[in-house]
Design a protein around this motif. Structure first.
Motif, PDB file in Angstrom:
ATOM      1  N   LYS A 152       0.828  -1.211   0.000  1.00  0.00           N
ATOM      2  CA  LYS A 152       0.000   0.000   0.000  1.00  0.00           C
ATOM      3  C   LYS A 152       0.860   1.258   0.000  1.00  0.00           C
ATOM      4  O   LYS A 152       0.538   2.249  -0.640  1.00  0.00           O
ATOM      5  N   ASP A 194       2.422   1.829  -3.515  1.00  0.00           N
ATOM      6  CA  ASP A 194       1.409   2.277  -4.473  1.00  0.00           C
ATOM      7  C   ASP A 194       0.826   3.633  -4.111  1.00  0.00           C
ATOM      8  O   ASP A 194      -0.021   4.155  -4.840  1.00  0.00           O
ATOM      9  N   GLU A 215      -1.254   4.311  -1.948  1.00  0.00           N
ATOM     10  CA  GLU A 215      -2.690   4.213  -1.672  1.00  0.00           C
ATOM     11  C   GLU A 215      -2.945   4.677  -0.250  1.00  0.00           C
ATOM     12  O   GLU A 215      -2.174   4.368   0.661  1.00  0.00           O
TER      13      GLU A 215
END
Length: 186
Positions: free
Chosen positions: A35, A38, A40
Motif C-alpha cells: 500500500k 502504491d 494508496e
C-alpha cells in the motif's frame, strides 16, 4: 542440570511462538509496504517519515526470523549435538539483531506519531518478537552452558577418549618422555 532440562522443555513452544510472530510480521509488513509503495491511502495505514524504513526492516527481520526457526527445530529434534547448536545459535543471533533493529525503528515510528491501526499492530508484533527471540537465545545458551544440551554432550559422539580426564601424573612438570630423557618443558 535443572537449567538445561527446563530450557529444553520451553524451547519447542517458544519456537512455535517465534514462527507465528515472524509470519504475522511478514504478513502485516508486506501488506503495508504494498500500500505504501502504491501510495494508496488506507484508513488503517497512516504513516510518517519512518514508515518506509520500518516496513523494509520489518520484512527483513520477518524473513530471517522465520528462516532461523528451521535450524532451531532441527536442533530440538536432533539429540542436541554441538553442530546443530552452532547453527541454531548463529541464525538465532542474526535474527534477533535484525529484529532489534526493526524494534528501534518501531520506537522511532511511535515517537513521530501519525500511525494507523495496522502499523500499531506491526509495532506490537515486532516488540513481542524481539522479546521472545531474546528469551529463546537465553534459553538456548543456558542449556548449552549447563552441559545438558549441546557442548557438554558433544564428546559422547566422538568416543570415550575425548571426555576422559587427563591423569594427574601426565600434568606434572617433571614428567619424563618415553625414552627416559627429561621433557623439554621441564
Amino acid at each position: 542440570m535443572a537449567v538445561g532440562a527446563a530450557s529444553r522443555r520451553y524451547i519447542g513452544p517458544l519456537l512455535c511462538i517465534n514462527l507465528v510472530m515472524h509470519a504475522a510480521v511478514l504478513g502485516i509488513a508486506g501488506w503495508s509496504l504494498n500500500k505504501f509503495i502504491d501510495r494508496e491511502t488506507h484508513r488503517h495505514l497512516g504513516g510518517n517519515t519512518a514508515t518506509g524504513y520500518l516496513l523494509v526492516f520489518s520484512l527483513m527481520a520477518g524473513v530471517v526470523g522465520a528462516c532461523s526457526v528451521l535450524p532451531a527445530l532441527l536442533h530440538v529434534r536432533a539429540p542436541w549435538h554441538s553442530e546443530s547448536l552452532a547453527a541454531a545459535a548463529s541464525t538465532g543471533l542474526v535474527s534477533w539483531a535484525l529484529t532489534a533493529l526493526a524494534f528501534g525503528l518501531a520506537c522511532k515510528h511511535i515517537t513521530l506519531g501519525n500511525r494507523g491501526r495496522r502499523l500499531r499492530t506491526l509495532e506490537a508484533f515486532i516488540t513481542i518478537s524481539t522479546l521472545t527471540q531474546l528469551f529463546y537465545l537465553l534459553l538456548l545458551h543456558a542449556g548449552a552452558l549447563s552441559g545438558v544440551l549441546g557442548v557438554g554432550q558433544a564428546c559422547g559422539n566422538h568416543g570415550e577418549t575425548c571426555c576422559r580426564e587427563i591423569p594427574r601424573g601426565e600434568l606434572a612438570a617433571d614428567h619424563k618422555t618415553a625414552g627416559g630423557a627429561p621433557s623439554p618443558d621441564a
